[in-house]
Design an enzyme around this catalytic site. Structure first.
Site, PDB file in Angstrom:
ATOM      1  N   THR A 197      -3.714 -12.164  11.132  1.00 17.72           N
ATOM      2  CA  THR A 197      -4.287 -13.475  10.525  1.00 17.72           C
ATOM      3  C   THR A 197      -3.854 -14.822  11.295  1.00 17.72           C
ATOM      4  OG1 THR A 197      -3.920 -12.635   8.588  1.00 17.72           O
ATOM      5  CG2 THR A 197      -3.982 -14.970   8.569  1.00 17.72           C
ATOM      6  N   ASN A 198      -2.682 -14.554  12.275  1.00 19.52           N
ATOM      7  CA  ASN A 198      -2.270 -15.768  12.953  1.00 19.52           C
ATOM      8  C   ASN A 198      -3.220 -15.682  14.125  1.00 19.52           C
ATOM      9  OD1 ASN A 198      -0.117 -16.040  11.438  1.00 19.52           O
ATOM     10  ND2 ASN A 198       1.264 -14.922  12.942  1.00 19.52           N
ATOM     11  N   SER A 215      -1.662  -3.559  10.219  1.00 19.61           N
ATOM     12  CA  SER A 215      -1.303  -4.409   9.153  1.00 19.61           C
ATOM     13  C   SER A 215       0.367  -5.157   9.584  1.00 19.61           C
ATOM     14  CB  SER A 215      -1.020  -3.790   7.805  1.00 19.61           C
ATOM     15  OG  SER A 215      -2.266  -3.074   7.603  1.00 19.61           O
ATOM     16  N   GLU A 227      -0.046 -19.723  22.317  1.00 23.09           N
ATOM     17  CA  GLU A 227       0.047 -19.463  23.878  1.00 23.09           C
ATOM     18  C   GLU A 227      -0.808 -18.134  24.227  1.00 23.09           C
ATOM     19  OE1 GLU A 227       0.970 -21.711  25.737  1.00 23.09           O
ATOM     20  OE2 GLU A 227       2.726 -22.798  24.908  1.00 23.09           O
ATOM     21  N   ARG A 254       0.919  -1.137   0.086  1.00 22.59           N
ATOM     22  CA  ARG A 254       0.127  -0.166  -0.016  1.00 22.59           C
ATOM     23  C   ARG A 254       0.849   1.209  -0.044  1.00 22.59           C
ATOM     24  NH1 ARG A 254      -1.792   0.885   4.303  1.00 22.59           N
ATOM     25  NH2 ARG A 254      -1.224  -0.907   5.645  1.00 22.59           N
ATOM     26  N   TYR A 287      -1.033  -3.388  -6.885  1.00 23.78           N
ATOM     27  CA  TYR A 287      -0.714  -4.403  -5.605  1.00 23.78           C
ATOM     28  C   TYR A 287      -1.870  -4.125  -4.264  1.00 23.78           C
ATOM     29  CZ  TYR A 287       2.359  -7.314  -2.778  1.00 23.78           C
ATOM     30  OH  TYR A 287       2.846  -8.293  -2.225  1.00 23.78           O
ATOM     31  N   LYS A 327      -9.306  -2.347   1.733  1.00 21.16           N
ATOM     32  CA  LYS A 327      -9.075  -1.179   2.568  1.00 21.16           C
ATOM     33  C   LYS A 327      -9.939   0.200   1.840  1.00 21.16           C
ATOM     34  CE  LYS A 327      -6.260  -3.702   4.448  1.00 21.16           C
ATOM     35  NZ  LYS A 327      -6.357  -4.266   5.820  1.00 21.16           N
ATOM     36  N   ARG A 341       2.605  -3.594  17.895  1.00 22.56           N
ATOM     37  CA  ARG A 341       3.921  -3.862  18.034  1.00 22.56           C
ATOM     38  C   ARG A 341       4.708  -2.959  18.983  1.00 22.56           C
ATOM     39  NH1 ARG A 341       6.258  -7.740  14.352  1.00 22.56           N
ATOM     40  NH2 ARG A 341       4.902  -8.232  13.156  1.00 22.56           N
ATOM     41  N   ASP A 365      -9.388  -9.676   8.750  1.00 14.44           N
ATOM     42  CA  ASP A 365      -8.866  -8.590   8.697  1.00 14.44           C
ATOM     43  C   ASP A 365     -10.063  -7.248   8.771  1.00 14.44           C
ATOM     44  OD1 ASP A 365      -6.921  -6.551   7.688  1.00 14.44           O
ATOM     45  OD2 ASP A 365      -7.782  -6.681   5.829  1.00 14.44           O
TER      46      ASP A 365
HETATM   47  O1  SAT Z   1      -3.690  -3.102   2.396  1.00 15.80           O
HETATM   48  S1  SAT Z   1      -3.337  -4.571   1.903  1.00 15.80           S
HETATM   49  O2  SAT Z   1      -4.406  -5.254   1.589  1.00 15.80           O
HETATM   50  O3  SAT Z   1      -2.519  -4.656   0.926  1.00 15.80           O
HETATM   51  C1  SAT Z   1      -2.319  -5.117   3.265  1.00 15.80           C
HETATM   52  C2  SAT Z   1      -2.461  -4.472   4.602  1.00 15.80           C
HETATM   53  O4  SAT Z   1      -2.327  -3.552   4.708  1.00 15.80           O
HETATM   54  O5  SAT Z   1      -3.172  -5.152   5.551  1.00 15.80           O
HETATM   55 MN    MN Z   2      -5.436  -5.384   7.370  1.00 16.34          MN
END
Ligand code: SAT
Ligand code: MN
Length: 598
Positions: A267-268, A262, A506, A70, A211, A220, A410, A287
């Site tokens: 996802t995990n 992001s 965990e 992005r 992309y 998004k 993070r 997401d």
């Molecule tokens: O925006 S994307 O779908 O390219 C990936 C992200 O930032 O989660």
């Molecule tokens: Mn995302």
């Protein structure tokens, strides 16, 4: 030209765009398997899709090296007043932006096919779902949209003669002159890329990139930026959140929605395999969550998408076995490395680096090269239905009732493993001041600390001060039905730079504590920043974590928090008078607790 569509507004828009962009042909997508296979076969014949014999019906693509993520710097929220876009968004006045982009769009599809992609965000017919139509000159986009959304004739039927849809115009921005050979990943130079949103007319114009979120406009652009603005007008929530269902050994179900920036593990977490005996998790989405208040007053969430567009590097049988299983077939890989035996490979896939591979740029690669073989933002696009732990209810039209919100980011330091908000208003404050180190999901510096409120900083389609206000208002409407709000940080490190918490499965120990808090069955201690798990409140059965790690993970470092305050204050001050007073009041109270409380 006549079009096979009853919807007059759609027919007219398609006609206008065709006249503007001058494609060689117009093609209406029916969403069929046949259509997908035909487009993939064409891209494979051209050498742009590399078939992966070890994964049925799967293909590898390599993007242009300049078009790998992005582009927040080229993303615009175009409202008539600059203040309505707010300080977190790039803004250009609608007339100016449209003038610039119309010049770019003029003739931009020459030599290409213009695809019309009717799609539904959310299960077709769900009271929470909405319809969009993407026009794109990229067959790669069409195939990704097939996986990520519900595409085709069924959507046109649901749209009917006068149904509403969000027009999403996309071009890679690379017209072909007669006889000109195409490149494998057409796109425009950075300065000509525009990812533009017109929330006052629910319109999306994207130009110059092929992309991910720049080009798959349902994701998004629609499901977050435009939908967040719609949600505010209409009284619901469009959020950057995973959705998961956790079932306790006693069979009690909890639904959790979690917002993380992001590439911070959504996802995990969405596909978590709890390490705690008897606890089961099902994935509903990874997401984007759309949530409405149901007839019983609770908040119901649907996954707006139909697939996963996940970060490949770091995904392995150890870190996320369910994602690894999901991508065994029918998957599009982008910017992964290619092994000599025709499979994809990436850093952290769990198998040793091959002696030779072709890297994401198509160059020979061997482990000594000093550069990663896969791009850090390499992705897989895979159907959600293929996830072994997808919930049987993941497409339930009315959604699932949310019990718990989790926010996080993070952070190597300062922020403890888990905090519970004192109340809704405090939870909105925790989310509004969320912070995270930046990742490769955006083109820009990686590892910089930034505030990422609600993990929506790049995705909120209006002034975020108003967004905080909308969350406060939703809390009032939900009253006793409001989900509990928690803040987590899986990424805290020791002084010598080692992870203090193992993460992944965990994390179920932290989730269990949250569920018990909902049921008033776990202890917490009040600290200046919120409630933290009491010393023995986390279930650590069968888990060997050094005591000093746990102490550090649950430590509230008063000095470090006081040192954070100026940044939090600066962040909120950006919103000026538009910031809800209840938010500035929260900072004041936090300072007071940090300074006075022992
Ligand atoms: O925006 S994307 O779908 O390219 C990936 C992200 O930032 O989660
Ligand atoms: Mn995302």
């Amino acid at each position: 030209m006549t079009y096979p569509v009853k919807n007059r507004r759609l027919a007219q828009w398609v006609q206008e765009v065709a006249a503007l962009c001058q494609p060689a042909a117009v093609y209406w997508c029916d969403g069929s398997r046949l259509e997908y296979d035909r487009l993939m076969a064409q891209m494979a014949a051209a050498g742009n899709a590399i078939p992966l014999p070890r994964r049925p019906n799967s293909f590898l693509f390599r993007s242009d090296p300049s078009d790998v993520a992005r582009v927040e710097a080229r993303t615009f929220i175009s409202t008539s007043s600059r203040d309505d876009a707010g300080p977190t968004n790039n803004w250009v006045a609608p007339d100016d932006l449209k003038r610039t982009m119309l010049d770019l769009y003029r003739g931009c599809m020459a030599g290409r096919t213009m695809f019309v992609i009717p799609f539904s965000m959310g299960p077709i017919g769900s009271p929470i779902a909405k319809i969009g139509v993407e026009i794109s000159d990229s067959p790669y986009v069409v195939c990704n949209m097939h996986i990520m959304t519900r595409v085709g004739t069924r959507v046109l039927e649901a749209l009917g003669a006068d149904g509403q849809f969000v027009p999403c115009l996309h071009s890679v921005g690379a017209a072909l002159a007669p006889g000109q050979a195409d490149v494998s990943w057409p796109c425009a130079p950075m300065a000509q890329k525009y990812i533009s949103h017109f929330p006052e007319e629910d319109l999306i114009w994207s130009y110059g990139s092929g992309y991910g979120g720049n080009a798959l406009l349902g994701k998004k652009c629609f499901a977050l930026r435009i939908a967040s603005a719609m949600a505010r007008r209409e009284g619901w929530l469009a959020e950057h959140m995973l959705i998961l269902r956790l079932t306790s050994p006693a069979g009690r179900r909890y639904h959790i929605a979690g917002a993380f920036p992001s590439a911070c593990g959504k996802t995990n977490l969405a596909m978590i395999q709890p390490t705690l005996p008897g606890w089961r998790a099902e994935c509903i989405g990874d997401d984007i969550a759309w949530m409405k208040i149901g007839p019983d007053g609770r908040l119901y969430a649907i996954n707006a998408e139909a697939g996963f567009f996940g970060v490949a590097p770091g995904t392995s049988n150890r870190t996320n076995p369910m994602a690894a299983a999901t991508v065994r077939a029918n998957t599009i890989f982008t910017n992964c490395a290619l092994t000599d035996d025709g499979d994809v490979w990436w850093e952290g896939i769990g198998s040793p680096a091959p002696a030779h591979a072709v890297d994401w740029r198509g160059r020979d690669w061997s482990p000594g090269r000093g550069e990663p073989a896969a791009h850090a933002n390499a992705r897989f696009t895979a159907p959600a239905a293929q996830c072994p732990v997808i919930s049987p209810d993941w497409e339930r039209p009315e959604g699932v009732p949310i019990d718990i919100f989790i926010f996080g980011g993070r952070r190597a330091g300062v922020v403890p493993l888990a905090t519970e908000a004192f109340d809704w208003e405090h939870g909105v404050f925790l989310a509004a001041t969320a912070s995270s180190e930046t990742t490769a999901a955006n083109i820009g510096a990686v590892g910089n600390l930034r505030r990422d409120p609600f993990a929506m900083q790049p995705f909120c389609g209006y002034n975020m001060a108003d967004y905080f206000g909308h969350w406060l208002a939703m809390g009032e409407r939900l009253g006793p039905h409001a989900p509990r709000i928690f803040y987590v940080n899986w990424f805290r490190k020791s002084a010598d730079g080692k992870w203090l918490w193992p993460g992944y499965g965990e994390n179920s120990r932290v989730l269990k504590w949250m569920c018990e808090r909902v049921d008033a069955a776990a202890e917490a201690q009040a600290t200046p920043i919120g409630y933290l798990p009491a010393a023995d409140a986390l279930d650590l059965g069968g888990f060997a974590i050094p005591a000093e790690n746990l102490t550090e993970l649950l430590r509230v470092d008063r000095q470090a928090w006081l040192a954070e305050l100026p940044d939090i204050e600066r962040h909120l001050a950006r919103f000026g008078a538009r910031l809800p007073v209840r938010m500035s009041e929260q900072v004041r109270r936090l300072r007071e607790r940090l300074e006075t409380d022992r």
